[in-house]
Design a protein around this motif. Structure first.
Motif, PDB file in Angstrom:
ATOM      1  N   ASP A 126      47.170  52.989  45.851  1.00  0.00           N
ATOM      2  CA  ASP A 126      47.875  52.158  46.833  1.00  0.00           C
ATOM      3  C   ASP A 126      48.408  53.035  47.960  1.00  0.00           C
ATOM      4  OD1 ASP A 126      47.395  50.107  45.108  1.00  0.00           O
ATOM      5  OD2 ASP A 126      49.496  49.605  44.729  1.00  0.00           O
ATOM      6  N   THR A 139      46.273  47.933  48.535  1.00  0.00           N
ATOM      7  CA  THR A 139      45.536  48.427  47.376  1.00  0.00           C
ATOM      8  C   THR A 139      44.379  49.310  47.830  1.00  0.00           C
ATOM      9  OG1 THR A 139      43.955  46.588  47.294  1.00  0.00           O
ATOM     10  CG2 THR A 139      46.071  46.280  46.165  1.00  0.00           C
ATOM     11  N   LYS A 193      49.440  38.338  48.768  1.00  0.00           N
ATOM     12  CA  LYS A 193      49.890  39.079  47.593  1.00  0.00           C
ATOM     13  C   LYS A 193      50.119  38.140  46.414  1.00  0.00           C
ATOM     14  CE  LYS A 193      49.960  43.298  49.217  1.00  0.00           C
ATOM     15  NZ  LYS A 193      48.967  44.288  48.709  1.00  0.00           N
ATOM     16  N   GLN A 235      46.725  37.313  44.987  1.00  0.00           N
ATOM     17  CA  GLN A 235      46.218  38.440  44.188  1.00  0.00           C
ATOM     18  C   GLN A 235      46.897  38.500  42.819  1.00  0.00           C
ATOM     19  OE1 GLN A 235      47.120  41.148  47.558  1.00  0.00           O
ATOM     20  NE2 GLN A 235      45.136  42.107  47.115  1.00  0.00           N
ATOM     21  N   ASP A 285      43.018  42.387  42.445  1.00  0.00           N
ATOM     22  CA  ASP A 285      43.344  42.824  43.806  1.00  0.00           C
ATOM     23  C   ASP A 285      42.324  42.379  44.836  1.00  0.00           C
ATOM     24  OD1 ASP A 285      45.578  44.127  42.828  1.00  0.00           O
ATOM     25  OD2 ASP A 285      44.647  46.117  42.808  1.00  0.00           O
TER      26      ASP A 285
END
Length: 558
Positions: free
Chosen positions: A267, A272, A378, A381, A387
């Motif tokens: 990250d 990511t 986010k 995910q 991700d």
């Protein structure tokens, strides 16, 4: 040849006798380099590389290589559309655009302009390669030119692979001669030629990973050739109508790449490792660069066009979305429900905004509303436990659907935000409209899935694919099921490579693109999807090219 295609003034080209059926089919508006002193070997080499990401001499429009809509004529956009818009991954919102319904619904004909644009672009680029190789033949033993010529031969083989994959055949020439029409080379003959050509040039190319650095990023070294060779071999059964099954060769070429590159894993500033591969500084971020075997170089100032990264970023954005990365959202490409299902077997589990944003909402307001509602990317995910689920389902730019009864605009489906013109370091990009994102045309992740699938096909045991698949899923923060199935393998190709211009090829290899074994939304032109005829596995040779070259034969069914 450092940064050659960004720093060299591109020569005004092309020439008569193009690799397509006849010169008039290409409507080439350029000078003849045989009668002009305005080009040189290095400019020609720069032009060949630049055609992967540019559409003409000026950019973003004007003096195009091919006299159609210049924005529609680029190598990446034309091939992407034929590989993606007809599949389970994305749909084009503006169904009134020329030939879009036919591509969306898998109903194209030999008169399809989008099929012709791709055919002509590939033919144009092959002709450039042939011209360079013919005119540097007297320097073939010079060590530097031997390297350059090997790179050009690789790029020609790459384009001929696209011909083989999309049409099952190619208008074939290996020399530049304005008086000789191309012959047709198809199926196993073309497969064998590409296989032999790659085998010949690989020892002449730079070592694996030698160009994976700031000085030479964008040039093809042996790693690119090995991965193309593995890709060719993985598809051998499709390309040769079942007469060749080169799965061990695919494994062997993958093994030559192992450890020479690295997946982007760590990250960085909240992004990511996977996200960083598709961001604006992927040509400066060392870990993103290490995954990219061959990029199409893009720069918001030096490579302005509407066919490369601009297409990928702008077509997937609408005004009002947060983190746009561009001031020009085209509101065009959105996710089909089948793509979202690869991450959410139950679509109700996918976060989705249900309350419209106020008309005067700022970007900060939209971000706050999305965070409160749990509909940020986010959040998607996290809910997907993967991700790679880079969708926007918030309220910016309007409320979205996931499943839809008709393609009624951009918000008919979720927004795909995989391609992003935002830098990981937060610094501004070079342009507010034209992206800096380099396009990873070949990346290291392909090695793992290619080897996994080849092992499965060779052994008949899907569990043989497990180790390599687990590497990619671990990078994505996703668990790997105890039992790997054939369906899981093709779904994993989608999860890892969606919106990267290859989905039709992968579906074809599993026998899922045509017929009724796999049905997705709007396959065949109806909301629930339906079977389509097998002859759609390959595209038709454009009617104009059939008329212009007696050596070309139409594909069956058209």
């Amino acid at each position: 040849m450092k940064h050659i295609f960004l720093k060299t003034v591109l020569a005004a080209l092309l020439m008569g006798g193009a690799t397509t059926s006849c010169v008039n089919d290409l409507n080439i508006s350029s000078i003849d380099p045989q009668s002009s002193s305005s080009y040189g070997d290095m400019e020609l080499l720069a032009k060949i590389y630049s055609t992967l990401g540019l559409t003409g001499q000026r950019g973003p429009a004007g003096n195009g290589d091919i006299s159609s809509d210049e924005g529609e004529s680029g190598f990446y956009r034309t091939t992407f559309n034929l590989q993606e818009l007809c599949t389970d991954e994305c749909a084009w919102a503006w169904q009134t655009d020329a030939d879009i319904p036919q591509i969306t619904n898998i109903e194209w004909t030999s008169s399809s302009p989008r099929v012709q644009w791709a055919f002509q672009r590939l033919a144009f680029d092959v002709t450039l390669c042939n011209f360079y190789l013919t005119n540097t033949e007297d320097k073939a033993e010079d060590p530097q030119y031997k390297l350059y010529r090997a790179e050009v031969r690789f790029l020609r083989a790459l384009h001929l692979w696209y011909f083989l994959d999309l049409w099952g055949k190619a208008p074939f020439k290996t020399t530049y001669d304005i008086y000789e029409l191309p012959v047709e080379k198809a199926g196993k003959d073309l497969y064998d030629w590409i296989d032999k050509e790659l085998t010949e040039i690989e020892p002449q190319m730079a070592e694996v990973g030698e160009f994976n650095n700031t000085a030479n990023f964008g040039r093809a070294d042996r790693g690119a050739a090995y991965m193309l060779h593995a890709r060719l071999a993985l598809n051998s059964e499709v390309y040769t109508n079942g007469t060749v099954k080169d799965y061990q060769k695919a494994i062997d070429y993958c093994d030559l790449l192992e450890g020479k590159y690295e997946l982007s894993k760590a990250d960085k500033n909240g992004y990511t490792g996977y996200e960083q591969v598709f961001m604006a500084d992927n040509d400066e971020n060392p870990q993103a660069m290490k995954e990219i075997i061959l990029p199409i170089r893009q720069d918001g100032v030096k490579t302005k066009c509407y066919s490369g990264a601009n297409y990928l970023v702008s077509s997937t954005r609408i005004t009002g979305m947060p983190y746009m990365g561009t001031n020009n959202g085209w509101s065009s490409n959105f996710a089909r429900a089948a793509l979202v299902k690869k991450f959410f077997s139950n679509l109700d589990d996918c976060p989705l905004a249900t309350e419209k944003a106020p008309d005067n909402a700022t970007e900060a307001d939209i971000i706050a509303l999305d965070e409160a509602a749990g509909t940020t990317t986010k959040d998607v995910q996290r809910k997907a436990n993967d991700d790679r689920a880079l969708f926007y389902s918030g309220c910016g730019g309007g409320l979205r659907s996931i499943e839809f009864e008709q393609i009624a605009g951009f918000n008919s489906g979720l927004s795909i935000v995989k391609w992003s013109n935002i830098r990981t370091d937060g610094a501004p990009t070079s342009h507010v409209e034209f992206p800096d994102v380099d396009i990873p045309l070949i990346r290291y992740a392909e090695m793992f899935l290619t080897r996994a699938e080849a092992k499965f096909r060779l052994s008949g045991d899907p569990q043989q694919a497990r180790a390599d698949i687990e590497v990619l899923r671990s990078r994505a923060g996703a668990s790997t099921p105890a039992t790997i199935t054939e369906q899981f393998i093709i779904d994993e190709w989608c999860r890892e490579f969606y919106m990267e211009g290859r989905r039709r090829s992968d579906l074809n290899r599993f026998g899922l693109f045509t017929g009724d074994k796999y049905i997705w939304d709007f396959k065949g032109g109806v909301a629930e999807g339906k079977s389509v005829a097998d002859y759609f596995k390959v595209y038709p040779i454009p009617a104009d090219d059939i008329r212009g070259n007696e050596n070309l034969n139409q594909n069956e069914g058209y």
